[in-house]
Design a protein around this motif. Structure first.
Motif, PDB file in Angstrom:
ATOM      1  N   ILE A  30       0.865  -1.177   0.000  1.00  0.00           N
ATOM      2  CA  ILE A  30       0.000   0.000   0.000  1.00  0.00           C
ATOM      3  C   ILE A  30       0.901   1.226   0.000  1.00  0.00           C
ATOM      4  CG2 ILE A  30      -1.883  -1.185   1.192  1.00  0.00           C
ATOM      5  CD1 ILE A  30      -1.115   0.353   3.703  1.00  0.00           C
ATOM      6  N   PRO A  31       0.452   2.372  -0.479  1.00  0.00           N
ATOM      7  CA  PRO A  31       1.294   3.566  -0.557  1.00  0.00           C
ATOM      8  C   PRO A  31       1.776   4.032   0.819  1.00  0.00           C
ATOM      9  CG  PRO A  31      -0.673   3.816  -1.902  1.00  0.00           C
ATOM     10  CD  PRO A  31      -0.869   2.585  -1.097  1.00  0.00           C
ATOM     11  N   VAL A  32       2.876   4.777   0.829  1.00  0.00           N
ATOM     12  CA  VAL A  32       3.494   5.244   2.058  1.00  0.00           C
ATOM     13  C   VAL A  32       2.523   6.058   2.907  1.00  0.00           C
ATOM     14  CG1 VAL A  32       5.286   6.757   3.003  1.00  0.00           C
ATOM     15  CG2 VAL A  32       5.841   5.181   1.146  1.00  0.00           C
ATOM     16  N   GLU A  33       1.806   6.985   2.295  1.00  0.00           N
ATOM     17  CA  GLU A  33       0.893   7.820   3.070  1.00  0.00           C
ATOM     18  C   GLU A  33      -0.242   7.005   3.681  1.00  0.00           C
ATOM     19  OE1 GLU A  33       1.256  10.971   4.007  1.00  0.00           O
ATOM     20  OE2 GLU A  33       3.237  10.758   3.073  1.00  0.00           O
ATOM     21  N   ALA A  34      -0.701   5.998   2.970  1.00  0.00           N
ATOM     22  CA  ALA A  34      -1.738   5.123   3.508  1.00  0.00           C
ATOM     23  C   ALA A  34      -1.204   4.326   4.689  1.00  0.00           C
ATOM     24  CB  ALA A  34      -2.251   4.177   2.422  1.00  0.00           C
ATOM     25  N   ARG A  35       0.058   3.911   4.599  1.00  0.00           N
ATOM     26  CA  ARG A  35       0.690   3.208   5.728  1.00  0.00           C
ATOM     27  C   ARG A  35       0.741   4.106   6.951  1.00  0.00           C
ATOM     28  NH1 ARG A  35       6.361   1.327   4.919  1.00  0.00           N
ATOM     29  NH2 ARG A  35       5.975   0.461   6.982  1.00  0.00           N
ATOM     30  N   LYS A  36       1.128   5.350   6.761  1.00  0.00           N
ATOM     31  CA  LYS A  36       1.212   6.280   7.889  1.00  0.00           C
ATOM     32  C   LYS A  36      -0.153   6.440   8.566  1.00  0.00           C
ATOM     33  CE  LYS A  36       5.084   9.164   6.313  1.00  0.00           C
ATOM     34  NZ  LYS A  36       5.500  10.538   5.939  1.00  0.00           N
ATOM     35  N   GLU A  37      -1.208   6.573   7.772  1.00  0.00           N
ATOM     36  CA  GLU A  37      -2.539   6.734   8.343  1.00  0.00           C
ATOM     37  C   GLU A  37      -2.938   5.511   9.158  1.00  0.00           C
ATOM     38  OE1 GLU A  37      -4.590   9.410   8.451  1.00  0.00           O
ATOM     39  OE2 GLU A  37      -2.792  10.418   7.674  1.00  0.00           O
ATOM     40  N   ARG A  38      -2.589   4.324   8.667  1.00  0.00           N
ATOM     41  CA  ARG A  38      -2.935   3.106   9.392  1.00  0.00           C
ATOM     42  C   ARG A  38      -2.105   2.959  10.665  1.00  0.00           C
ATOM     43  NH1 ARG A  38      -4.072  -1.572   4.749  1.00  0.00           N
ATOM     44  NH2 ARG A  38      -5.434  -0.277   3.449  1.00  0.00           N
ATOM     45  N   VAL A  39      -0.823   3.328  10.601  1.00  0.00           N
ATOM     46  CA  VAL A  39       0.026   3.266  11.799  1.00  0.00           C
ATOM     47  C   VAL A  39      -0.523   4.203  12.870  1.00  0.00           C
ATOM     48  CG1 VAL A  39       2.304   3.857  12.732  1.00  0.00           C
ATOM     49  CG2 VAL A  39       2.131   2.504  10.638  1.00  0.00           C
ATOM     50  N   LYS A  40      -0.905   5.398  12.483  1.00  0.00           N
ATOM     51  CA  LYS A  40      -1.462   6.344  13.448  1.00  0.00           C
ATOM     52  C   LYS A  40      -2.768   5.814  14.039  1.00  0.00           C
ATOM     53  CE  LYS A  40      -1.197  10.053  10.751  1.00  0.00           C
ATOM     54  NZ  LYS A  40      -1.282  11.496  10.340  1.00  0.00           N
ATOM     55  N   ALA A  41      -3.618   5.238  13.192  1.00  0.00           N
ATOM     56  CA  ALA A  41      -4.881   4.683  13.685  1.00  0.00           C
ATOM     57  C   ALA A  41      -4.619   3.547  14.666  1.00  0.00           C
ATOM     58  CB  ALA A  41      -5.725   4.192  12.512  1.00  0.00           C
ATOM     59  N   LEU A  42      -3.628   2.703  14.374  1.00  0.00           N
ATOM     60  CA  LEU A  42      -3.288   1.599  15.269  1.00  0.00           C
ATOM     61  C   LEU A  42      -2.813   2.114  16.620  1.00  0.00           C
ATOM     62  CD1 LEU A  42      -2.786  -1.384  15.850  1.00  0.00           C
ATOM     63  CD2 LEU A  42      -0.573  -1.179  14.699  1.00  0.00           C
ATOM     64  N   LEU A  43      -1.906   3.093  16.615  1.00  0.00           N
ATOM     65  CA  LEU A  43      -1.392   3.644  17.869  1.00  0.00           C
ATOM     66  C   LEU A  43      -2.498   4.353  18.649  1.00  0.00           C
ATOM     67  CD1 LEU A  43       2.083   5.031  16.726  1.00  0.00           C
ATOM     68  CD2 LEU A  43       1.588   2.896  17.927  1.00  0.00           C
ATOM     69  N   GLU A  44      -3.387   5.042  17.948  1.00  0.00           N
ATOM     70  CA  GLU A  44      -4.504   5.700  18.623  1.00  0.00           C
ATOM     71  C   GLU A  44      -5.404   4.668  19.298  1.00  0.00           C
ATOM     72  OE1 GLU A  44      -6.649   8.443  16.100  1.00  0.00           O
ATOM     73  OE2 GLU A  44      -4.768   9.114  15.167  1.00  0.00           O
ATOM     74  N   SER A  45      -5.647   3.553  18.633  1.00  0.00           N
ATOM     75  CA  SER A  45      -6.510   2.521  19.214  1.00  0.00           C
ATOM     76  C   SER A  45      -5.871   1.888  20.441  1.00  0.00           C
ATOM     77  CB  SER A  45      -6.850   1.449  18.170  1.00  0.00           C
ATOM     78  OG  SER A  45      -5.710   0.677  17.826  1.00  0.00           O
ATOM     79  N   VAL A  46      -4.549   1.727  20.423  1.00  0.00           N
ATOM     80  CA  VAL A  46      -3.846   1.201  21.598  1.00  0.00           C
ATOM     81  C   VAL A  46      -3.969   2.182  22.760  1.00  0.00           C
ATOM     82  CG1 VAL A  46      -1.567   0.611  22.534  1.00  0.00           C
ATOM     83  CG2 VAL A  46      -2.242  -0.231  20.276  1.00  0.00           C
TER      84      VAL A  46
END
Length: 314
Positions: A211-227
């Motif tokens: 997946i594109p880099v920017e999409a990865r960043k959005e998912r990483v942020k969402a994951l950390l927010e959920s934690v």
């Protein structure tokens, strides 16, 4: 690399009072809470109250679902409805899959189609398949410290203004003045978890990010927010009348900027913070500046650390 770190771990002590977040079932009119056999920090076997890693993962997944919907991240039909079958419940997507033996291509389509399946993992079984996507986040059991955790059972009775009929009533319905016992647990709970941020959007079969880099960043942020939200609002059973009192959260967040895993030490060990800092020092001798640790002594400090890391993702 699209993010400044590749993995994140949390080792902490969460103080919870009067909760019933994880129960095993009921015997008669007695609700049973979850108890586990462990070996404590002194090497002695004991039995303590605990909240399962499955429950913690469900809490985090529920928070992630809300974040993903709010941010407009791609979701399969199953995850849009928070269906436990996830992408298996997306019949339109399943029909787009080709040869059931092309596992790498199937995983690629999953990663591109749904952020929750990418982050939380899934086993695709529809159409005779058995295609796994391993979760990027891992939770251990939340285990009560033996000398600082207690569980008691409390008497309850359902109010019946007539008081003329016993439990169940003549028809077997839930009528009458039912008597039951409900547990509540209080104490300090040891928490360990890990997030493999480098695997977000990564196809484990084809060994590349898809997946594109920017999409990865959005998912990483969402994951950390959920934690983060998991330890702000732990979900579970009986919250309508036993909303947990969170008194404190102390511990260490460790992050790794390389393939060296961010270390954890169980807070069942009394000096776990000092041991983690020593591990960091020794690992950084082999891999300079690979591991960074952040100590926290309150929920507010933990929140600040997590928000700072989320902002670093960009």
């Amino acid at each position: 690399m699209s993010v400044p770190f590749q993995s994140l771990s949390i080792s902490g002590l969460l103080t919870l009072d009067m909760h019933a977040l994880n129960n095993e079932g009921a015997e008669g009119n007695q609700l049973q809470t979850r108890m586990v056999h462990i070996v404590d920090g002194e090497g002695e076997p004991t039995v303590v109250n605990a909240i399962s890693g499955d429950m913690l993962k469900h809490m985090q997944a529920e928070h992630l679902h809300g974040i993903a919907v709010e941010k407009g991240l791609p979701l399969c039909a199953g995850c849009q409805k928070f269906n436990a079958n996830r992408i298996n419940a997306d019949s339109d997507f399943i029909q787009t899959l080709g040869d059931k033996n092309a596992i790498g291509e199937t995983v690629k389509k999953v990663l591109q189609h749904c952020a929750v399946d990418d982050l939380e993992g899934v086993l695709i079984t529809q159409g005779g398949r058995s295609t796994p996507r391993k979760s990027t986040v891992e939770f251990g059991w939340m285990i009560g410290l033996p000398d600082k955790t207690r569980t008691e059972s409390y008497f309850h009775v359902k109010f019946d203004p007539n008081r003329g009929q016993g439990s169940g009533g003549e028809s077997g319905a839930n009528l009458g003045q039912n008597i039951f016992y409900r547990p509540a647990s209080s104490g300090e709970y040891a928490v360990v978890m890990n997030a493999e941020l480098s695997r977000v959007g990564f196809n484990d079969v084809e060994r590349e990010h898809q997946i594109p880099v920017e999409a990865r960043k959005e998912r990483v942020k969402a994951l950390l927010e959920s934690v983060l939200l998991t330890f702000i609002k732990p979900l579970g059973a009986h919250r309508n009348t036993q909303f947990p009192h969170i008194l404190n959260f102390t511990g260490v967040v460790s992050v790794s900027a390389s393939t060296v895993p961010a270390p954890t030490v169980s807070p069942l060990k009394k000096n776990f913070s000092e041991e983690l800092l020593s591990i960091q020092e020794q690992l950084n001798r082999l891999y300079p500046e690979a591991i960074t640790t952040y100590e926290y002594s309150s929920q507010a400090e933990f929140t600040k650390i997590m928000v700072d890391l989320i902002e670093q993702v960009g």
